[in-house]
Design a protein around this motif. Structure first.
Motif: not given
Length: 360
Positions: A286-291, A257-263, A244-253
């Motif tokens: 990142x786009x998958x998470x944003x969407x 990605x980095x905020x999601x915890x994935x490495x 579960x992404x800690x932060x979603x940065x709108x428009x910045x995939x």
């Protein structure tokens, strides 16, 4: 394929130059320029040369004996049984390398008839598989100390801007318009790769070798994300988790990605499954998470692991010092055994197991 890869501390470059020049004059292809061209990564350049060189020379000095990069590169050479240590200072090799006899070139300035140099050449001949001789090979000029010789191992390719991101933006827009089968194709990665249907279960069986045994393996149910819970000495079933992404940065995939915890390792697994560039894959994740498609990423990671894709030590982001600590914690004889276990655990999504062993 490079004949000889030389690992050294950048401050020693002027003292290492006679060694590199002597090998080139002896007819060997030498890789010793550790600068990273713009837009390339450690793995693209240095990692590839290190993993394909027939002989890896580590130059031990007062500086390099405690240098993280040199320790990691030396350990790769040792793991492949192609390591040739050379001393240019009166220094003891670091823990894990003292059982390998080193050539002593303290104060050596390039005398081709020096007995220690001839011994070193004989060792190079053994690893490379041919004696010195033939036309001298070209050698790059010594890098200046003001130049950064290496970039981060986990450095991502530069983020594309402008037109470069349009295909990704187009796909993201298409997802918002397509329903039913289109959503399924996007969520399973079929828009990026001709993937198999999603598995019905939430976990994946991953065989993790135990370096403390005679090559046996134990099987653990690895979670489909970067979380884990099995102890390193006796891996067991773990509870599947979903990122579960800690932060979603709108428009910045990429930042998402980095905020999601994935490495980096996660991006590599997905990239290899899709057949994409790692930097592009980070953007896609990142786009998958944003969407709102974050749940699809663990499923794709599962598919990649089932397809046999895995991460290497240099993909994990851990250091040689970490491997030394883990070897002691896990009761392993050598740091490289800890490296093998780390890359297996991180590939299986059990990074938390490593973090706990490191006390973090």
């Amino acid at each position: 394929m490079t004949d000889v890869f030389i690992s050294y501390k950048k401050e020693d470059v002027q003292r290492v130059h006679p060694i590199a020049l002597g090998l080139a004059n002896a007819g060997y292809e030498v890789w010793w320029d550790h600068r990273i061209p713009a837009g390339r990564t450690y793995r693209d350049v240095i990692g590839a040369a290190l993993q394909t060189a027939k002989c890896v020379i580590v130059v031990w000095s007062n500086l390099s004996a405690n240098a993280q990069w040199v320790l990691d590169e030396a350990d790769e050479g040792k793991k492949r049984n192609v390591l040739l240590p050379i001393l240019i200072d009166d220094v003891s090799p670091p823990y894990g390398f003292r059982q390998i006899e080193a050539a002593r070139l303290v104060g050596w300035s390039g005398d081709a008839k020096d007995p220690e140099w001839l011994n070193a050449l004989a060792s190079v001949e053994h690893f490379v598989g041919r004696p010195p001789g033939g036309p001298p090979k070209s050698l790059s000029a010594p890098p200046k100390l003001s130049e950064a010789p290496r970039a981060s191992r986990n450095e991502a390719p530069p983020q594309r801007s402008g037109a470069g991101l349009m295909p990704v933006l187009g796909v993201a827009a298409a997802v918002a318009l397509i329903g039913g089968g289109g959503y399924y194709a996007w969520s399973t990665g079929l828009l990026n790769h001709n993937a198999a249907p999603n598995p019905s279960d939430d976990t994946i069986d991953v065989a993790i070798s135990d370096p403390t045994t005679d090559g046996g393996a134990v099987t653990t149910d690895a979670p489909a994300s970067n979380s884990g819970g099995a102890t390193p000495t006796n891996p067991g079933p773990t509870t599947p988790t979903t990122h579960a992404p800690a932060v979603i940065v709108p428009g910045d995939p990429l930042q998402t990605f980095f905020a999601s915890g994935y490495q980096y390792c996660d991006a590599k697994l997905v990239a290899e499954f899709w057949g994409n560039d790692i930097g592009e894959t980070k953007v896609n994740i990142g786009w998958k998470i944003i969407n709102g498609l974050a749940d699809a990423v663990p499923e794709i990671l599962d598919l990649s692991r089932r397809a046999g894709h895995s991460c290497d030590w240099i993909d994990t982001g851990y250091s040689y010092a970490d491997a030394e600590v883990l070897a002691r914690v896990w009761g392993l004889a050598e740091p490289y055994q800890a490296k093998l276990r780390v890359q297996q655990l991180v590939t299986a999504g059990q990074r938390l197991t490593v973090e706990r062993a490191l006390g973090r």
